[in-house]
Motif scaffolding. Structure first.
Motif, mmCIF file in Angstrom:
data_model
loop_
_atom_site.group_PDB
_atom_site.id
_atom_site.type_symbol
_atom_site.label_atom_id
_atom_site.label_comp_id
_atom_site.label_asym_id
_atom_site.label_seq_id
_atom_site.Cartn_x
_atom_site.Cartn_y
_atom_site.Cartn_z
ATOM 1 N N PHE A 106 0.875 -1.208 0.155
ATOM 2 C CA PHE A 106 0.022 0.126 0.012
ATOM 3 C C PHE A 106 1.090 1.368 0.110
ATOM 4 N N VAL A 107 2.159 1.179 0.210
ATOM 5 C CA VAL A 107 2.780 2.523 0.505
ATOM 6 C C VAL A 107 2.879 3.354 -0.645
ATOM 7 N N ASP A 108 2.644 3.010 -1.917
ATOM 8 C CA ASP A 108 2.634 3.787 -3.025
ATOM 9 C C ASP A 108 1.297 4.077 -3.657
ATOM 10 N N ARG A 109 0.365 3.568 -2.877
ATOM 11 C CA ARG A 109 -0.772 3.815 -3.068
ATOM 12 C C ARG A 109 -1.300 5.274 -3.026
ATOM 13 N N THR A 110 -2.288 5.623 -3.911
ATOM 14 C CA THR A 110 -2.987 6.901 -3.511
ATOM 15 C C THR A 110 -4.564 6.725 -3.598
ATOM 16 N N SER A 335 -5.961 -0.087 11.412
ATOM 17 C CA SER A 335 -5.298 1.287 12.198
ATOM 18 C C SER A 335 -3.736 1.145 12.139
ATOM 19 N N ASP A 336 -3.095 0.316 12.363
ATOM 20 C CA ASP A 336 -1.530 0.417 12.730
ATOM 21 C C ASP A 336 -1.089 0.518 11.228
ATOM 22 N N MET A 337 -1.701 0.017 10.073
ATOM 23 C CA MET A 337 -1.000 0.141 8.946
ATOM 24 C C MET A 337 -1.387 1.504 8.612
ATOM 25 N N VAL A 338 -2.454 2.340 8.561
ATOM 26 C CA VAL A 338 -2.681 3.623 8.545
ATOM 27 C C VAL A 338 -1.529 4.585 9.146
ATOM 28 N N LEU A 518 -8.540 -2.426 3.819
ATOM 29 C CA LEU A 518 -7.882 -1.376 3.491
ATOM 30 C C LEU A 518 -7.987 -1.024 1.990
ATOM 31 N N ALA A 519 -7.918 -2.094 0.995
ATOM 32 C CA ALA A 519 -8.227 -1.890 -0.371
ATOM 33 C C ALA A 519 -9.626 -1.408 -0.686
ATOM 34 N N TYR A 520 -10.582 -1.814 0.078
ATOM 35 C CA TYR A 520 -12.081 -1.346 0.023
ATOM 36 C C TYR A 520 -11.992 0.269 0.139
#
Length: 550
Positions: A106-110, A335-338, A518-520
């Protein structure tokens, strides 16, 4: 092989039934072998060993209750044989170490959002029409009737065909029994007219029963809450209707606006009926300015934004005995990912943090923040006890029926939504709580009041876990529903977006479900997916009066 029961923490002295267990079922757990004296329904808990009267019950590694009498090994815990108990808390040492999750996917996702001048990014683009006092509710509804259908924002009246069928049956002389036995069906669904403004998601018309007649503190809190909605990144501008003589004055609202955003520059139109005069003049001026504001708002379009611009509200409602082991831990991992990617999350519902105060206060970044959290918890609970209740009374009949026997059991599972990262800020209602990292926001356990407050605090997305199924949403922020079990997901597909019951069934891990969530979230934030709450027009808005609401 699917597990039948689970120990959540190594020191727990009860097991959670993951499916219905029959009387006489043999239990084999860590060298212990015993037979259940009675049946145990899925989501409920039973003892690992015999317990005497006054013995402590542990779940999630914390004290959650004490026995009212001696319990047999394998006996189900109930409201009759145990009562709420939780350890006291005090200022401890900082425990800020935590394991950051892998966010490489996800790090490069927008996401595609609406960029505001103050640096925040909206996941939607709304215009608000709000009353400063309940006396203006009717005028707000008149504006709603005038605008919604004409501009293409009105939700389909999908149940009018069923009513037409009932009318036809009645006119044909059908009996009450025949009417009740009728097989209703939709011949068609009326769709709204084409939207006039392509880049506006809607006009939201809020109503409430506050602004005057209560305490001055209530009026000021209402102005703070409304200011939070107006400055919110999902809002392009607002029309405010005021009577003029009420406690919630326009001057207080403006003060609260600039407190939250010193450079506030959104279109804002305030109309005071006692100054304007006739209702006709008031509404005509409000309609003209609102339409002009919509023209300006429509000039904004979605543009790419990094995921650190997400501020996610963490909510639960209609919780069950699986909440703390499926949907809530999955949400905690989200939450921890965000937080790892620089975003913000908000954990609220303070009555549902009873029993985990020590852990959360130890996770606060400094002692001042920890002391503020402890003070808010003690003050809130003391007020509840003064009014004849307390945090112990938080579980609802539905919670209890589905395995959440004490407030501490419910709280220990509810707190899992906040993940494991350090607490960066503790905020009292109705303040902003959008600092990067984990924020604690003092709200009641009532899920609609709490969701209303989280949005005012800056959440541009709300993730809402439910075990029993809760039909709720928010006027300006997408609310995504996550079921704790597959049965509820399949039973209520019209209100629930994501199933976390796969964790209970063993077909997915917490981490896998979290990545799916998170993808959703990214798709919803970009306007590519529409949650069920938005489709159904579940625009619940309930300001919190600072009395006791558990």
């Amino acid at each position: 092989m699917i597990k039948k029961y689970l120990q959540i923490h190594p020191i727990d002295n009860v097991l959670v039934a993951l499916q219905d267990l029959a009387e006489g079922e043999e239990i084999h757990f860590e060298g212990r072998h015993f037979v259940l004296p009675t049946k145990v329904s899925a989501k409920h808990k039973f003892t690992i060993e015999p317990l005497g009267e006054g013995a402590e019950i542990y779940m999630y590694g914390v004290l959650v209750g004490k026995t009212n009498r001696s319990l047999l090994r394998g006996e189900v815990i109930t409201t009759e044989n145990i009562h709420h108990a939780a350890n006291d808390f005090q200022l401890g040492r900082r425990k800020l170490d935590w394991h950051k999750p892998d966010v490489s996917h996800f790090v490069d996702r927008t996401f595609l959002g609406y960029h505001r001048s103050n640096g925040t990014v909206g996941t939607a683009n709304y215009w608000l029409v709000i009353p400063l006092v309940f006396c203006e509710n009717r005028n707000v509804l008149v504006m709603k009737e005038a605008f919604e259908q004409k501009l293409g924002f009105k939700k389909p009246k999908s149940y009018e065909p069923e009513v037409d069928q009932l009318i036809a049956l009645y006119q044909a002389g059908a009996s009450v029994e025949q009417i009740l036995a009728a097989d209703l069906h939709m011949d068609h669904v009326r769709r709204p007219e084409h939207k006039l403004f392509a880049h506006i998601d809607g006009i939201k018309f809020l109503n409430h029963d506050m602004g005057c007649g209560g305490t001055r503190m209530d009026a000021e809190a209402l102005c703070g809450l409304l200011a939070g909605y107006i400055v919110h990144p999902n809002v392009a501008g607002a029309t405010v209707l005021s009577l003029g003589c009420q406690h919630a004055q326009a001057s207080i609202l403006k003060k609260e606006l600039f407190k939250r955003d010193p450079n506030f520059d959104k279109p804002l139109y305030i109309f005071e009926q006692q100054k304007v005069g006739s209702e006709k003049v008031l509404l005509q001026e409000a309609l003209k300015h609102t339409f002009a504001g919509l023209v300006q708002a429509n000039m904004q379009e979605r543009e790419p934004a990094t995921l650190d611009k997400l501020c996610i509200g963490l909510e639960c409602g209609g919780s069950d005995g699986f909440s703390g082991i499926s949907a809530n831990p999955a949400l905690g991992y989200v939450s921890d990912m965000v937080v790892t990617m620089g975003g913000s999350v908000i954990l609220s519902e303070f009555p549902e943090l009873c029993g985990v105060e020590q852990e959360l206060s130890d996770r606060c970044v400094d002692e001042q923040t920890a002391l503020h959290f402890m003070e808010l918890m003690r003050t809130y609970n003391a007020k509840a006890e003064q009014d004849g209740s307390g945090f112990y009374a938080n579980p609802s009949p539905g919670n209890i029926r589905d395995g959440l026997i004490t407030d501490a059991i419910k709280s220990a599972g509810a707190a899992k939504k906040g993940g494991t990262s350090p607490v960066q800020s503790v905020v009292d209602y109705p303040g902003l709580a959008n600092k990067p990292g984990l924020n604690l926001l003092c709200t009641p356990g009532n899920d609609v009041e709490s969701t209303t407050a989280e949005v005012a605090a800056g959440a541009n997305m709300v993730l809402f876990t439910t075990g029993l199924g809760t039909p709720t949403g928010n006027p300006i922020v997408p609310v995504i529903k996550l079921s704790t079990n597959t049965k509820t997901y399949e039973k209520m597909p019209d209100i629930i977006d994501i199933n976390c019951g796969t964790i209970i069934e063993g077909t997915e891990t917490i981490e896998q479900v979290a990545e799916r969530i998170l993808a959703y979230v990214i798709d919803v934030a970009s306007g590519k997916q529409t949650p069920k709450a938005v489709k159904l027009g579940q625009d619940d808005f309930i300001p919190w009066r600072r009395g006791v609401s558990l």
